[in-house]
Write a protein that holds these residues in place. Structure first.
Motif, PDB file in Angstrom:
ATOM      1  N   ARG A  73       0.830  -1.209   0.000  1.00 19.59           N
ATOM      2  CA  ARG A  73       0.000   0.000   0.000  1.00 19.59           C
ATOM      3  C   ARG A  73       0.863   1.257   0.000  1.00 19.59           C
TER       4      ARG A  73
ATOM      5  N   ASN B 112       3.894   1.491  -1.274  1.00 20.19           N
ATOM      6  CA  ASN B 112       4.452   1.585  -2.616  1.00 20.19           C
ATOM      7  C   ASN B 112       3.434   2.168  -3.597  1.00 20.19           C
ATOM      8  N   ASP B 113       2.194   1.696  -3.517  1.00 21.87           N
ATOM      9  CA  ASP B 113       1.135   2.227  -4.389  1.00 21.87           C
ATOM     10  C   ASP B 113       0.943   3.721  -4.175  1.00 21.87           C
ATOM     11  N   ALA B 114       0.920   4.162  -2.924  1.00 24.29           N
ATOM     12  CA  ALA B 114       0.740   5.583  -2.618  1.00 24.29           C
ATOM     13  C   ALA B 114       1.924   6.403  -3.127  1.00 24.29           C
TER      14      ALA B 114
ATOM     15  N   GLU C  60       3.967   5.708  -5.593  1.00 24.22           N
ATOM     16  CA  GLU C  60       3.953   5.767  -7.054  1.00 24.22           C
ATOM     17  C   GLU C  60       3.013   6.867  -7.544  1.00 24.22           C
ATOM     18  N   THR C  61       1.952   7.119  -6.808  1.00 22.37           N
ATOM     19  CA  THR C  61       1.005   8.168  -7.166  1.00 22.37           C
ATOM     20  C   THR C  61       1.513   9.549  -6.760  1.00 22.37           C
ATOM     21  N   LEU C  62       2.034   9.673  -5.543  1.00 23.04           N
ATOM     22  CA  LEU C  62       2.446  10.975  -5.003  1.00 23.04           C
ATOM     23  C   LEU C  62       3.805  11.455  -5.493  1.00 23.04           C
TER      24      LEU C  62
ATOM     25  N   PRO D  78       6.375   9.598  -8.017  1.00 18.25           N
ATOM     26  CA  PRO D  78       6.867   8.449  -8.776  1.00 18.25           C
ATOM     27  C   PRO D  78       8.380   8.447  -9.011  1.00 18.25           C
TER      28      PRO D  78
END
Length: 89
Positions: free
Chosen positions: A19, A21-23, A25-27, A29
């Motif tokens: 989670r 890592n996902d955040a 990548e969005t905030l 990258p």
């Protein structure tokens, strides 16, 4: 952000790092980082379980109460993360 994700719910460390890592990548990258996250849980009377995940680190070593040291044993692997459980009684 990691503190928020760990306080949000009692999820396995591998899920929390996914989670995070996902955040990230969005905030941001373009940013990279390494992380080791672990949780020690009581597996039974006098028994403990180490549940951990690493991103960019080798698996941790486990030191027993007797002073010996050994590598932890992988329970499952993913392409960029390793989640492992080790028990010491």
């Amino acid at each position: 952000m990691l503190r928020v994700l760990t306080a949000d719910r009692l999820a396995p460390p591998g899920e929390i790092l996914r989670r995070l890592n996902d955040a990230m990548e969005t905030l941001a990258p373009e940013v990279t980082a390494t992380c080791a996250l672990a949780r020690v849980e009581e597996a039974g009377p006098g028994r403990w379980r180490l549940n951990y995940a690493v991103a960019g680190y080798p698996p941790p070593l486990l030191m027993t109460a007797g002073g010996s040291c050994r590598r932890t044993t992988p329970a499952a692997e993913a392409s960029t993360r390793r989640r492992t459980q080790a028990e010491d009684g």
